[in-house]
Design a protein around this motif. Sequence first.
Motif, mmCIF file in Angstrom:
data_model
loop_
_atom_site.group_PDB
_atom_site.id
_atom_site.type_symbol
_atom_site.label_atom_id
_atom_site.label_comp_id
_atom_site.label_asym_id
_atom_site.label_seq_id
_atom_site.Cartn_x
_atom_site.Cartn_y
_atom_site.Cartn_z
ATOM 1 N N PRO A 1 0.643 -1.242 -0.154
ATOM 2 C CA PRO A 1 -0.108 0.227 0.043
ATOM 3 C C PRO A 1 0.794 1.362 -0.112
ATOM 4 O O PRO A 1 1.611 1.382 1.006
ATOM 5 N N VAL B 1 -11.897 -6.652 6.617
ATOM 6 C CA VAL B 1 -11.898 -5.357 6.103
ATOM 7 C C VAL B 1 -11.180 -4.436 6.961
ATOM 8 O O VAL B 1 -10.385 -3.419 6.432
ATOM 9 N N LEU B 2 -11.287 -4.537 8.307
ATOM 10 C CA LEU B 2 -10.516 -3.569 9.309
ATOM 11 C C LEU B 2 -8.774 -3.983 9.181
ATOM 12 O O LEU B 2 -8.208 -2.613 9.109
ATOM 13 N N ALA C 1 0.512 6.966 12.631
ATOM 14 C CA ALA C 1 1.348 5.798 11.867
ATOM 15 C C ALA C 1 2.459 6.620 11.055
ATOM 16 O O ALA C 1 3.551 5.915 10.966
ATOM 17 N N ARG D 1 -17.677 -1.531 8.641
ATOM 18 C CA ARG D 1 -16.577 -2.739 9.001
ATOM 19 C C ARG D 1 -15.277 -1.947 8.931
ATOM 20 O O ARG D 1 -14.170 -2.549 9.215
ATOM 21 N N GLU E 1 -7.376 -4.781 6.164
ATOM 22 C CA GLU E 1 -7.128 -4.316 5.049
ATOM 23 C C GLU E 1 -7.098 -2.794 5.216
ATOM 24 O O GLU E 1 -6.245 -1.919 4.509
ATOM 25 N N THR E 2 -8.114 -1.869 5.885
ATOM 26 C CA THR E 2 -8.109 -0.718 6.158
ATOM 27 C C THR E 2 -6.653 -0.443 6.831
ATOM 28 O O THR E 2 -6.057 0.665 6.454
ATOM 29 N N SER E 3 -6.239 -1.122 7.809
ATOM 30 C CA SER E 3 -4.999 -0.837 8.463
ATOM 31 C C SER E 3 -3.766 -0.686 7.518
ATOM 32 O O SER E 3 -2.848 0.014 7.731
ATOM 33 N N ARG E 4 -3.907 -2.000 6.727
ATOM 34 C CA ARG E 4 -2.774 -2.059 5.822
ATOM 35 C C ARG E 4 -2.488 -1.043 4.788
ATOM 36 O O ARG E 4 -1.817 -0.443 4.520
ATOM 37 N N SER E 5 -3.888 -0.516 4.321
ATOM 38 C CA SER E 5 -3.999 0.697 3.504
ATOM 39 C C SER E 5 -3.107 1.875 3.895
ATOM 40 O O SER E 5 -2.812 2.572 3.256
ATOM 41 N N TYR E 6 -3.622 1.967 5.287
ATOM 42 C CA TYR E 6 -2.966 3.442 5.828
ATOM 43 C C TYR E 6 -1.636 3.041 6.465
ATOM 44 O O TYR E 6 -1.416 3.960 7.384
ATOM 45 N N ARG E 7 -1.305 2.118 6.186
ATOM 46 C CA ARG E 7 0.369 1.577 6.703
ATOM 47 C C ARG E 7 0.305 1.516 8.381
ATOM 48 O O ARG E 7 1.160 2.280 8.880
ATOM 49 N N VAL E 8 -0.610 1.309 8.928
ATOM 50 C CA VAL E 8 -0.794 1.045 10.479
ATOM 51 C C VAL E 8 -0.181 -0.250 10.593
ATOM 52 O O VAL E 8 -0.915 -1.413 10.572
ATOM 53 N N TYR F 1 -5.458 12.250 5.664
ATOM 54 C CA TYR F 1 -4.259 11.658 5.099
ATOM 55 C C TYR F 1 -3.266 12.313 3.932
ATOM 56 O O TYR F 1 -2.293 12.087 3.654
ATOM 57 N N PHE G 1 -13.450 2.274 1.701
ATOM 58 C CA PHE G 1 -14.056 1.190 1.504
ATOM 59 C C PHE G 1 -15.413 1.050 1.390
ATOM 60 O O PHE G 1 -16.338 2.017 1.980
ATOM 61 N N TYR H 1 -12.896 1.819 12.983
ATOM 62 C CA TYR H 1 -12.466 1.240 14.354
ATOM 63 C C TYR H 1 -13.551 1.429 15.338
ATOM 64 O O TYR H 1 -13.813 2.745 15.773
#
Lengths: 276, 264
Positions: free
Chosen positions: A78, B155-156, A109, A91, B158-165, A157, A86, A94
């Motif tokens: 990414p 989904v969560l 982050a 979902r 993937e969200t974290s991955r896409s925002y590089r968390v 972002y 999404f 958070y």
Amino acid sequence: MADARTLLRVTDLGKTYATAGRTVEAIRSISFDVAVGELVCIVGPSGCGKTTLLKCLSGLLAPSAGSVSLDGQPVTDPPEKMAVVFQEYGRSLYPWLTVEDNVALPLKARKVPRAERDELVRAALEEVGLAHATTTYPWQLSGGMQQRVAIARAIAYRPEVLVMDEPFAAVDAQTRADLEDLVRRVWRDLGVTVLFVTHDIDESVYLGERVLVLSSSPTVVQEDLRVDLPDDRDQISTRALPRFTELRTHVHEQIQRAKRDEHSEAVEPHAPAAHT
Amino acid sequence: MTALARSLVPTLRTVGLAAGLPVLLVLGWGLATQGSQSFYFPGPATVARTFVDTWFGPAFVQDVLPSLGRFGAGVALSIVIGIVAGTAIGTTPWLRELLEPMLEFFRAVPPVALVPVLMLLLGIGDSMKLAVIVSGCVWPVLLNTVEGVRGVDPVLTETSRSYRVHGALALRYVILPAASPRIMAGIRLCLSIGLILMVISEMFAASSGLGYRLVYFQRSFMIAEMWSGIVLLGLIGVVVATIFGFVDRRVLHWYHGLREVARG
């Protein structure tokens, strides 16, 4: 947007899923370029691999063939310059974090200093009209407002590309119209490049400066259409323009053709696709 | 009905329902033992009097506090080990594949069966008692943490991955909170198992603690004292459950809120 520098380049992208005993070719070969500051809608019949394409674009899924590059850099993970909204807003937020913490986490982050982070979060929530809801939890909000939070998170972002995967598929029609206008406004205010995936033909024509029509699976780009509607769009007057009707009819026909092709192809014996 | 009465009725109803059954049981106990001379089943008044005499005094420092200390330390250690190991196992696929059959094996061994072995290895001091408690309490926390960590909504993720968390931030803000409902369910089990194992570990080669005292009373035919010890254990259980409920509501307030909204 006079700058025509290519920001996102997709070259012969293909994706084949290997499941137990058989392979499914979701995307055959997709190529297109997106210039800096464009608003491109990707529309296609349901099941045509829109989400697969988007996951490959955003570095969440490795393509089986071809490549994606952002600003000249190949996308393997990414990228930092991209934000994704999404479809499943419920979902993708958070639930244990408040609205402002949801927006702030990607900035944490990225190690954005506290004061700057607070300011980005505040500005983003104001942009989407949620300045009053900072300390509530996402699940206390309606679906449309939750999707606004997800959009605010993407805005804060500060991405160069904003990718949205059927973001309004699950909200009611009025909320949807408001959110469409929000996307147009964000695009113009922030000068961000937007890639908007949808299955809704009207939405793609109303929103986009350009519409990419995808074929049925195995997917190729069926048509790359420039939307020559006035820049200032309005839910009532723009949708009433004869040109709008022409364009939507045109896209509609393309999609019907895509579906017909799929059916005619289905009777032919399948040969494994060879890539060039 | 006046407004005051109308607002008072639901409160009275709640209090009545919560306290009603205990009151009825004690009353029934009193009636059943009325005029009875049974040596083994003293009446509630006798047990209550003995309770005060036995536990409000030196026994509190000699037996109750050491027991609570072992229980607290054993449970705390189990929670820490369970969450740390569970997170490591849940986030590392090869580690999980390596350990899962072993974990099932050890989980199936009753901790009580380990007491003689642990006595040989660790002697008869507090470390043995702690080991007995941990050997039983760690499993529900560990296995629930593994499941919770693995069960994060894709989904969560993937969200974290896409925002590089990534890394510690993802652990702190995504993985552990997502697993927290399962972890809390594990801790709830851990607490009740811990209380049982605390008593059992003190029944072997101990010189203090509630388990030791209970066995002592039984062997000395101090029946009212024994019953008062059992009542004390029950009361400790109620207090522990109340504290847990309070912490659970604070830690999982988002989860309970979310479920309430989902139920509509």
